[in-house]
Design a protein around this motif. Structure first.
Motif, mmCIF file in Angstrom:
data_model
loop_
_atom_site.group_PDB
_atom_site.id
_atom_site.type_symbol
_atom_site.label_atom_id
_atom_site.label_comp_id
_atom_site.label_asym_id
_atom_site.label_seq_id
_atom_site.Cartn_x
_atom_site.Cartn_y
_atom_site.Cartn_z
ATOM 1 N N ASP A 1 0.839 -1.205 0.000
ATOM 2 C CA ASP A 1 0.000 0.000 0.000
ATOM 3 C C ASP A 1 0.876 1.258 0.000
ATOM 4 O O ASP A 1 0.618 2.201 -0.746
ATOM 5 N N ARG A 2 1.913 1.268 0.858
ATOM 6 C CA ARG A 2 2.816 2.423 0.922
ATOM 7 C C ARG A 2 3.600 2.586 -0.377
ATOM 8 O O ARG A 2 3.776 3.685 -0.873
ATOM 9 N N HIS A 3 4.054 1.468 -0.934
ATOM 10 C CA HIS A 3 4.843 1.500 -2.167
ATOM 11 C C HIS A 3 4.026 2.031 -3.345
ATOM 12 O O HIS A 3 4.527 2.798 -4.162
ATOM 13 N N LEU A 4 2.766 1.627 -3.419
ATOM 14 C CA LEU A 4 1.903 2.077 -4.504
ATOM 15 C C LEU A 4 1.318 3.463 -4.252
ATOM 16 O O LEU A 4 0.714 4.060 -5.144
ATOM 17 N N GLY A 5 1.457 3.946 -3.026
ATOM 18 C CA GLY A 5 0.911 5.259 -2.688
ATOM 19 C C GLY A 5 -0.600 5.271 -2.581
ATOM 20 O O GLY A 5 -1.229 6.303 -2.707
ATOM 21 N N GLU A 6 -1.182 4.101 -2.358
ATOM 22 C CA GLU A 6 -2.637 3.983 -2.216
ATOM 23 C C GLU A 6 -2.966 3.467 -0.823
ATOM 24 O O GLU A 6 -3.058 2.257 -0.611
ATOM 25 N N PRO A 7 -3.131 4.360 0.142
ATOM 26 C CA PRO A 7 -3.459 3.875 1.491
ATOM 27 C C PRO A 7 -4.820 3.196 1.500
ATOM 28 O O PRO A 7 -5.758 3.633 0.838
ATOM 29 N N HIS A 8 -4.889 2.100 2.201
ATOM 30 C CA HIS A 8 -6.127 1.335 2.282
ATOM 31 C C HIS A 8 -7.014 1.962 3.352
ATOM 32 O O HIS A 8 -6.640 2.028 4.510
ATOM 33 N N LYS A 9 -8.187 2.441 2.941
ATOM 34 C CA LYS A 9 -9.057 3.149 3.888
ATOM 35 C C LYS A 9 -10.411 2.483 4.059
ATOM 36 O O LYS A 9 -11.259 2.992 4.768
#
Length: 145
Positions: A12-20
């Motif tokens: 998630d951090r690597h892709l820059g898409e935080p899971h919300k």
């Protein structure tokens, strides 16, 4: 299991898409309960044939992902984990380390990737929730200083 749990928040951090989506412990515990139900169904529910069982477990596993994750990274990691874990299982069976009573798909049971997929999603949810807790603790300590 621990590596899988750590892999999800890192991805998630690597892709820059935080899971919300559904980020609370009660949702994680419901996900664990659904996974246990899917796993139990694979062993105890009697289906007419293995194709019917595999399709049912595939639908339940996708439903678990849709209900508790809905991220592209979660789906991709789940598929990757299912593929690699099934491959490792096939190699273990092929080399005589382990065996199934009635394999129907290249030395293993055809529903096994569905279980690995659902397990990957479940461990990912646990890992993401623990990572969120870790970030919260670090933020609280930085405010104290």
């Amino acid at each position: 299991t621990a590596v899988i749990g750590l892999l999800y928040p890192c991805m998630d951090r690597h892709l820059g898409e935080p899971h919300k989506f559904k980020r609370e412990w009660s949702s994680v515990m419901r996900c664990v309960a659904v996974f246990v139900g899917i796993n139990h169904a694979s062993a105890k529910v009697d289906f007419a044939n293995n194709i019917q069982l595999s399709l049912t477990l595939a639908a339940l596993s996708i439903g678990l992902w849709w209900t508790f994750d809905r991220s592209r990274s979660g789906f991709g990691l789940g598929v990757g984990i299912a593929f690699l874990a099934t491959l490792v299982s096939q190699l273990l069976v092929y080399n005589g380390v382990y065996q199934y009573t009635s394999p129907d798909f290249l030395y293993v049971r055809s529903w096994l990737p569905c279980i690995f997929f659902a397990g990957g999603i479940t461990m990912g949810n646990i890992g993401r929730q623990l990572a969120m807790y870790e970030c919260k603790v670090i933020a609280e300590k930085s405010h104290e200083d």
